[in-house]
Each structure stands twice: as C-alpha cells, then as structure tokens.
Design a protein around this motif. Structure first.
Motif, short mmCIF file in Angstrom:
data_model
loop_
_atom_site.label_atom_id
_atom_site.label_comp_id
_atom_site.label_asym_id
_atom_site.label_seq_id
_atom_site.Cartn_x
_atom_site.Cartn_y
_atom_site.Cartn_z
N MET A 92 32.57 75.69 85.94
CA MET A 92 32.16 75.06 85.58
C MET A 92 33.69 74.15 85.77
SD MET A 92 29.75 75.69 83.09
CE MET A 92 28.53 74.75 83.12
N MET A 133 34.20 72.22 88.89
CA MET A 133 34.15 71.97 89.54
C MET A 133 33.66 70.48 89.38
SD MET A 133 29.54 74.26 89.90
CE MET A 133 29.00 72.92 90.14
N GLU A 134 33.90 70.67 87.68
CA GLU A 134 34.58 69.27 87.26
C GLU A 134 35.00 68.23 88.04
OE1 GLU A 134 31.72 67.90 85.14
OE2 GLU A 134 33.39 66.02 83.93
N ALA A 186 34.91 67.59 91.46
CA ALA A 186 33.79 66.32 91.62
C ALA A 186 34.87 64.67 91.39
CB ALA A 186 32.62 66.41 90.90
N ASN A 187 35.48 64.97 90.53
CA ASN A 187 36.39 63.87 89.31
C ASN A 187 37.38 63.05 90.44
OD1 ASN A 187 34.52 63.61 87.17
ND2 ASN A 187 36.11 64.54 86.07
N ASP A 198 37.40 64.34 94.13
CA ASP A 198 36.72 63.22 95.26
C ASP A 198 36.41 61.61 94.80
OD1 ASP A 198 37.12 65.12 96.77
OD2 ASP A 198 34.45 65.91 97.17
N TYR A 199 36.12 61.46 93.37
CA TYR A 199 34.92 60.66 93.39
C TYR A 199 36.68 59.21 92.58
CZ TYR A 199 32.16 57.25 90.47
OH TYR A 199 31.63 56.31 89.87
N LEU A 256 37.55 58.00 96.41
CA LEU A 256 36.83 56.84 96.95
C LEU A 256 36.77 55.68 96.15
CD1 LEU A 256 33.97 56.51 98.94
CD2 LEU A 256 32.56 57.53 97.10
N LEU A 271 41.68 60.13 87.45
CA LEU A 271 40.43 58.99 86.76
C LEU A 271 41.31 59.07 85.01
CD1 LEU A 271 37.12 60.64 87.10
CD2 LEU A 271 37.86 57.86 87.07
N ARG A 279 31.78 64.71 101.05
CA ARG A 279 31.21 65.34 100.31
C ARG A 279 30.67 66.30 101.60
NH1 ARG A 279 31.74 66.37 95.21
NH2 ARG A 279 29.71 66.71 94.64
N THR A 323 31.42 70.47 100.01
CA THR A 323 30.20 70.83 99.47
C THR A 323 30.25 71.74 100.96
OG1 THR A 323 29.00 69.58 100.82
CG2 THR A 323 29.44 69.56 98.12
N ARG A 350 29.23 72.88 79.81
CA ARG A 350 30.80 73.11 79.82
C ARG A 350 32.19 73.32 78.98
NH1 ARG A 350 31.78 67.91 82.26
NH2 ARG A 350 32.79 67.90 80.08
N MET A 389 25.09 70.16 87.63
CA MET A 389 26.29 69.42 87.79
C MET A 389 26.51 69.28 88.81
SD MET A 389 28.37 71.95 85.21
CE MET A 389 30.25 71.39 85.74
N GLU A 390 26.38 69.74 90.24
CA GLU A 390 26.55 69.77 91.84
C GLU A 390 25.95 68.33 92.14
OE1 GLU A 390 28.99 71.15 93.31
OE2 GLU A 390 28.58 70.05 95.32
N ALA A 442 27.02 64.76 90.49
CA ALA A 442 28.59 64.54 90.36
C ALA A 442 28.21 64.04 91.98
CB ALA A 442 28.89 65.53 90.65
N TYR A 459 28.62 60.27 93.17
CA TYR A 459 29.45 59.81 93.69
C TYR A 459 28.91 58.48 94.83
CZ TYR A 459 32.94 60.97 98.01
OH TYR A 459 33.26 61.45 98.91
N LEU A 504 28.60 55.12 94.38
CA LEU A 504 29.26 54.45 94.16
C LEU A 504 29.51 53.59 95.52
CD1 LEU A 504 32.09 53.27 92.91
CD2 LEU A 504 32.89 55.30 93.37
N LEU A 557 22.94 61.41 99.81
CA LEU A 557 23.88 62.14 100.15
C LEU A 557 23.20 62.16 101.27
CD1 LEU A 557 26.84 63.35 97.78
CD2 LEU A 557 26.90 61.26 100.29
N VAL A 569 35.80 54.26 86.38
CA VAL A 569 36.63 55.24 85.16
C VAL A 569 35.21 54.79 84.42
CG1 VAL A 569 37.75 54.39 83.07
CG2 VAL A 569 39.20 54.22 86.27
N ARG A 582 31.70 57.15 85.12
CA ARG A 582 32.87 58.15 85.02
C ARG A 582 32.69 58.42 83.39
NH1 ARG A 582 30.38 62.52 87.70
NH2 ARG A 582 31.74 64.54 87.30
#
Lengths: 454, 454
Positions: free
Chosen positions: A253, A256-257, A260-261, A263-264, A267, A273, A342, A346, B227, B256-257, B260, B264, B267, B273, B339, B342
């Motif tokens: 977990m 994953m967090e 994701a952060n 990729d985010y 972008l 972050l 993405r 994924t 988490r 979570m997926e 996220a 994403y 943004l 998606l 920032v 998130r």
C-alpha cells in the motif's frame, strides 16, 4: 487501538505531557502505550529534542521500535542518529527487518557499520544481506520474518510450529512450504490450515500453484500483481526458487501511494511532492529546477516567434491568438501524455503495438482538432468579422491538435521502449514542446497566407 | 494459482479453446479451473459472445461468480445481462455481497428488481440493504460476509465457530466481537486467537480498542486509515455502534488506485482515464468537454490581449515573450495546485490554517519569481541588448510567479473548505486562469513603461 482525530490526539498528548513534566514514568507509559503505534508516532514526531531524549529513557528499545516503524520516513534517520548508539542498535534490531534496512539505507556507511557491530549477530547478518538489494525491487521491500513449514509436517505439527513463530512473524496468514532443499514448493493459507484435518500431511493440503516473485522484480509490478490477485503476501525467491523473504500487503500500500505520487508530481513538474511543514525555501528548491529549464525552453520559443517578427509587424492582431493556440496544444498534449503514462504504469498498455496506440491518438486528435477548428473559425469569423483570420486560426488549431495529441502519446511510449521512466516526459516538458510546435504551425501558415490577412 | 504472463495466457487459452471447440467439457473445466480467478477472468473477457454462452453452460454459477468478481468492472454488467436470468441471479448470489452490489448499481432498476426476486431471500435482503448506501462511502464498499463472535464464547468455541464460518467469510483474520445487544465491543486477530489458551473467554483476550468507521465515511478517508494503521480489515458500524459489515484491504487497494487515477486525470484535464481498447471516438468524447471550455477561455484571453493592440502595434517584439510568460505562469500554478490537491487528498493538510499555507506559497513564489526574474532580465539584456525590455519581462515574470503560485494553492484550498472536490480545479483550469493573470500583468506593465520601450 483507537483511531484518534486531531482533537483527541491533543487531549491525549496533554495528559502525556503532564506525566512527562512531572517525571511520572508509570503514568506516561500507561497512557502512551495504550495508543496505536501510528498515533504514538504522530505524537512523538511533534516533540522537541529535550522531550524526545526523555522518552528514549522511558521506553524500551522494543517499544521504541514500534514507534519508529510508524514515524514519517523523512524524520526517522534524525531520531535514530540522536539516540545513544547502543539503544539505537537495539531499536533497529527490534524493528521489522525491511523497515530497519530502509532506515539504514539513509544513513552514512560508517554509522551503519557501527550499528551492525553492536547488533545481535543473527539480526545483523539478515540486515547485511538485505542492504545489497537495489532500491524499489522485491529484495528491498521484503521482510525475512515469515513462517515457513516443511512439506512433510502434519497439519497439527504445522499449527504447533505456527503458534511458536507467530509473535515474531510479519504475517502468519499465508504459510510457505519448502522441501528438503529449502525450495519453495507450495503455500497454504491459515484459513485452509485451520479447516484441514490434523493428521493430514501439509503436502496433501497445500496448493502447489504458489505465485512468487524474483528478488529483482520491480516494486510497481509487484503492487499490480497484489492488487489484481488480491494477495495478502507474496513470497520472494532467488533464481533457484529458494525462499528469501515475503512482501506483505501493508508495504505494498505504501508502494502504491509512492508510485501514484511519483506519476502525479512528474505530470505537474515537481521533482518530489512536498510535505506539510516544509519551509518556503525547500519548496522553492524542489520547484526551481523545472522552472529554470522551462525558462530556457521558453526563451527558445521566444526566439522562434522572433523569426516571424516581420509577419507580426504587418499583422499585430496575430499575437492575440498565441496563448489560445499554444494553450490548446499544451492541454491536449497533457491529456494524451497522462493517458499513456498511466496505462503504461498500470500495465494496461503493452498488449497493443506502439503503432496502433499512436494511430489511435492521431485519430483522436483528428476528431478533436476538426471540431475545435470549425468552432474557432466560426467564432472569429463572426466576432472579428474576418473569415480569413478565422480560417487561419481554425486550421492552426486543427493541425496543432493532431500533432500535439500524437506527440503526447508518442514521447512516453518511446521512452518506455528505451527503458526510461515515461513519467520523466512530464507535463511541463510536453507542454513546452507543443508550444513550439504550435507556434511554428501558426506562424508558418500565417506567413504563407499573408496576402489574405492584410 | 500461477501468475500468467501474456504468452503463457495465450498457450493456456489455446488448450482451453481446443477443448471448447471439441465440446470436451471435462477437459475445459480441468484446464480452466486450475487457474487463478484473475487469469480466468482475463481469458473470459477476450472471448466472443458465442463462446461465452458455451462457457455459461460449462461452469456452475458459483464458479462463474469467481470469474465475474475479477473481470473488468466496465464489462461485467454486459456479461450479467446476457446470461439466462436464473443463472445470473445465482451468480450474483454467489459473489461477495459488496461486488454483487457494485454490479447491480450499474443495471437498470427493473433488471435489479427481477434478479432480487429470483434470488435466495436472505441474500436478496442483504443486497437490498447495501443498495441504499451512497457511492464511495463505507457502506457501498463493505461486505456483510464476516465472522462475528460473542464476547462470552471461550477461545475454543470461537475457533470451532470460525472453522464453520471460514469458507463463506471474506476474511477470517480479524474476528469482531459483539455483546448481547449486537454492539461491537472488541476485536481479536486470528494470530492472537490461535496463541490464546482454549479455556479463556473471548472477553479476556480480545482488544477493546477496536477501530471502526461509520457507515457514511468517505472511502478515501478509509483508505488513508488502513494505510496508516496497517489494518487488513475495518469494521463498519451504524451510529449506535452496531456492526454492519467489514471492509477488507483488497477492496481498499482498488479504492487507492481509483482515487489516484482520479486526481491524476483531473490534473491532466480528462474526465476519466481511458482504458486500453477504447475507440478514438470515445477517447475524443472524454477529452472534448475540457478542450471546448478551454477554447472559450482562450478566446477570453485573446480578447484581453486585443485590448492592448495599440501597445502591440507600437512594439511587436512584445508578442515574442507571451508564450514564455504565460507558460511560466501555467507551470508554476500547476506545481502549487498539485501539491495542494495531493496534500488535501492524503490528509497531510488540515493541520495548518489556510492562511499559513497560502502565505507559504506566496513566499515560495517570491523566491522562485525573484530568481527567474533576475535570470531572464540578464538574458534579455545581453541577448537583445535591451535592458528596459529585460527589466519589463523580468518584473512580469516575478510578479506572475508570485500571483500564479499563490493562486495555484488558493483555489483548491477554497474549494476544499466549500466542500467541493479540490481536484475539480484541474490543471487546465488553473493554467488558463494564470494565462490571463500573466498577460494582464505583462501588458499592464508594458503599457505603463511604453516610453522606455520605443
């Protein structure tokens, strides 16, 4: 094990604070240890040095280990370094091996060596081995505290073994089965084990179709697998199928967090972050690299427009639509980029050829470009009462959208094939690239059609 | 339970395909059922209607239920609707209640009503209750298949009860304890239960500090909690603390997926998606709304520049720096936005006042603005040999970066306080807003300093 909100945490802390000031160790311990380790950690983080030193003397290394496993990862090396070395070594020893390794990876080598010397030999060996694995691979996130049983045990023996090992293990809900060569041959869930008859051999009740990951596997792929297959743990093996460790869902977990952060933030064009509580200086430091790169890319864009100064001098009105065209290019490129990045991360892409993905993006661009192009032509024709200007801007938008959409998908896909993280082709990069493309198209067309415009 | 890659899946499928064509039911079942349900689902998804109908007759509803739990959520309602209603109802009955509810939420009301009539009464009742919960709340993602024990049971009795319930339950690794009023009073992990002495009362070995979530809790908050606290399951209660259901970690990984991807795509300015395999038309449909909105916002920007046509006519060179300044504004705004969004969605904000966050962003903007401003002034002064133009662009960049950075943080924070999802203030929106601000600043300054420029 209560989940505390901000207010409750504050009240709890007041009680604990009072106990600390009055040096009531028992009172402090009673209040503090009653909380979930996550809350203990959050309260601990907020203390200043003086009080932290007091707490180190009040808690056993084992108790402190639980706190350290839950404090913010960016703070934990500070805490470990400020402890008395013998105490710190004990704390590291009592933590999950995978968490201890994560921390040691942040410290300098001399410090690590000295901790490993003080530590109990067996634990030190385990940690040393894990320290060799590359970051973000199965090896770096696995733990070596797991329950393993022999295929020749009976169910009853396995249960007895399990009861003994349970307090130390990170999870006991999957039991991995090995043969005499210590190779992974099966798995049995605790659920199946407690339902099984006591006299049966593990061999007969286990599942032989055990899913495992190689020690060098990327953590993102592991996260994907765990999510798809709904596992609570995954065994990690070497190339000869020897069981090396396990990865549990709670660690995944966090992965994953993190991913994701990642990729985010790419972008958005930030290197990392920022967390709450950072100073403006450290925020600026993280954002400046991109801004400076973009400044130079922007100067390049400016010099391209500069080449069309003659065109601009004749029709100053052209400048009016620069932000519109560049903006549309940037946005459509970011959309295509986001979908591509993405899907790559994924694992949704890869089933189709690059060519077919790019062809599809070009088609999407053609559709959006045609619609937006016609729309803008009509608006300008009526608003500015200039059909030629309308057609020029409309055609530019159409061509720009096709090229920019394709580029947004093309760049990350190529990077992926070149084994570069596609998210590096971050938002601002694609945006600037598309700025340049769109301006070349716009001024190129404008120069060609100059006779109609003046 | 092997994890299959593309190639293996293909080979496996060839075997299965042959069995199907030759109507060798036993052969098909042997091959197909040996696989992990996730792989079964992936293979099933790739079949055309004719073969799917064959498979419906080869698999029991219970076996099909496992497949349906793993197929892509967007396809599952198609499959359920094409099945014979009696078979479909059985399949839904055999699925986890939470998954069945998710599917029924996608179908039209008449269809749902007819399925519920065919279904076994008890299961239908459970589903009916869950159908009432709002999307994305605890109620909508919880399952009602869990093991519950009485506080007055002994450990031995609890184990016996557990063995009986295990095959039906979604997880058995946490046992929730209720009192005579069916209120949640404690929890015991299976780990602790198997270590405990058989004659002890559950009351004495359970933990009373059980963390639960109210049935209306937002799924994002639940994901955060799971988490942080490393839970494998969380009990869901009503306002009187009656146990209603549990949420397991595998569902939370999907949440979570989803969350996220949500942040994403917002943004990037896409409504949702896109998945691999979508047509260009459906991609264009998802992206066009934003593009059209941006087109109109862009026209607004254009009309603002239009007001400065006089200034532009005098110094056409000014147009050259429009993309640079607008681009810098857009990028710095997106950074600040990312920032803020998130931090709001991971719960890292909220500890500080809005005012202090915005003050900090303004400071960050001041630092980055000053550095970029000085840099660009120097570059232009030397390159274009025009110190006044350099100062104008430098000052504009500086002012723009301060305002744009602040705006990037301000907008999502305000939205959050107004209980609007801050991610709605997506990248393209902030970018366009900042385009407008930057152009006003730039041309405003240029008009004011016109005397120095010509």
């Amino acid at each position: 094990m209560e989940h505390l909100n901000e207010k409750q945490r504050l009240e709890e802390w007041k009680k604990i604070q009072t106990a600390l000031v009055n040096e009531q160790i028992d009172q402090f311990r009673a209040e503090f240890l009653e909380m979930h380790p996550y809350d203990q950690a959050k309260i601990f983080e907020e203390q200043d040095e003086e009080i932290r030193f007091l707490i180190y003397t009040y808690l056993s290394p084992e108790e402190m280990a639980e706190v350290m496993e839950n404090v913010d990862f960016e703070l934990v090396s500070t805490f470990i370094t400020e402890m008395v070395p013998a105490y710190a070594a004990k704390v590291l020893e009592d933590m999950s091996t995978d968490d201890a390794v994560d921390i040691l990876n942040e410290l300098d080598k001399n410090k690590v060596a000295s901790f490993l010397t003080i530590m109990e030999k067996e634990e030190a060996e385990e940690i040393k081995e894990l320290l060799h694995y590359e970051e973000k691979t199965a090896g770096s996130i696995m733990t070596t505290e797991f329950v393993v049983i022999q295929e020749t045990m009976t169910v009853k023996e396995a249960m007895r073994h399990l009861r003994k090992e349970a307090p130390e293990a990170e999870t006991i809900y999957y039991l991995y089965v090995i043969d005499v060569d210590k190779k992974l041959v099966g798995v049995i869930s605790l659920r199946d084990l407690i339902i099984a008859e006591g006299d049966f051999l593990i061999l007969d009740v286990m599942s032989e179709r055990v899913v495992s990951v190689p020690v060098g596997e990327d953590q993102e792929d592991i996260a994907r697998m765990m999510r798809d297959y709904d596992f609570l743990a995954l065994p990690v093996v070497d190339f000869q199928n020897h069981l090396l460790g396990i990865i549990t869902v709670d660690d995944i977990m966090d992965v994953m967090e993190e991913e994701a952060n990642d990729d985010y933030s790419k972008l958005a064009g930030i290197s990392e972050l920022e967390k709450e509580g950072e100073t403006a200086f450290s925020s600026a430091k993280k954002r400046l690299p991109w801004l400076v790169i973009l400044l130079f890319l922007g100067m390049f864009t400016a010099s391209i427009i500069g080449r069309f100064e003659e065109t601009l001098d004749k029709v100053a009105l052209l400048a009016v639509f620069i932000p519109l065209i560049a903006g549309m290019a940037g946005n459509t490129g970011t959309q295509a980029l986001a979908v591509a990045v993405r899907n790559i991360s994924t694992g949704d892409s890869g089933k189709r050829s690059n060519f077919s993905i790019i062809k599809q993006e070009a088609k999407t661009g053609l559709i959006t470009g045609t619609i937006c192009g016609i729309l803008i032509t009509l608006i300008i024709a009526f608003w500015y009462e200039d059909i030629y200007l309308g057609i020029l801007v409309g055609l530019s938008i159409m061509a720009t959208l096709i090229v920019a959409t394709t580029a947004g998908a093309f760049v990350p896909l190529i990077m992926h094939r070149l084994k570069i993280d596609p998210a590096v082709a971050s938002g601002p990069f694609i945006t600037t690239l598309n700025d340049i493309i769109s301006i070349l198209i716009y001024f190129g067309l404008a120069t060609a059609f100059m006779n109609f415009l003046i």
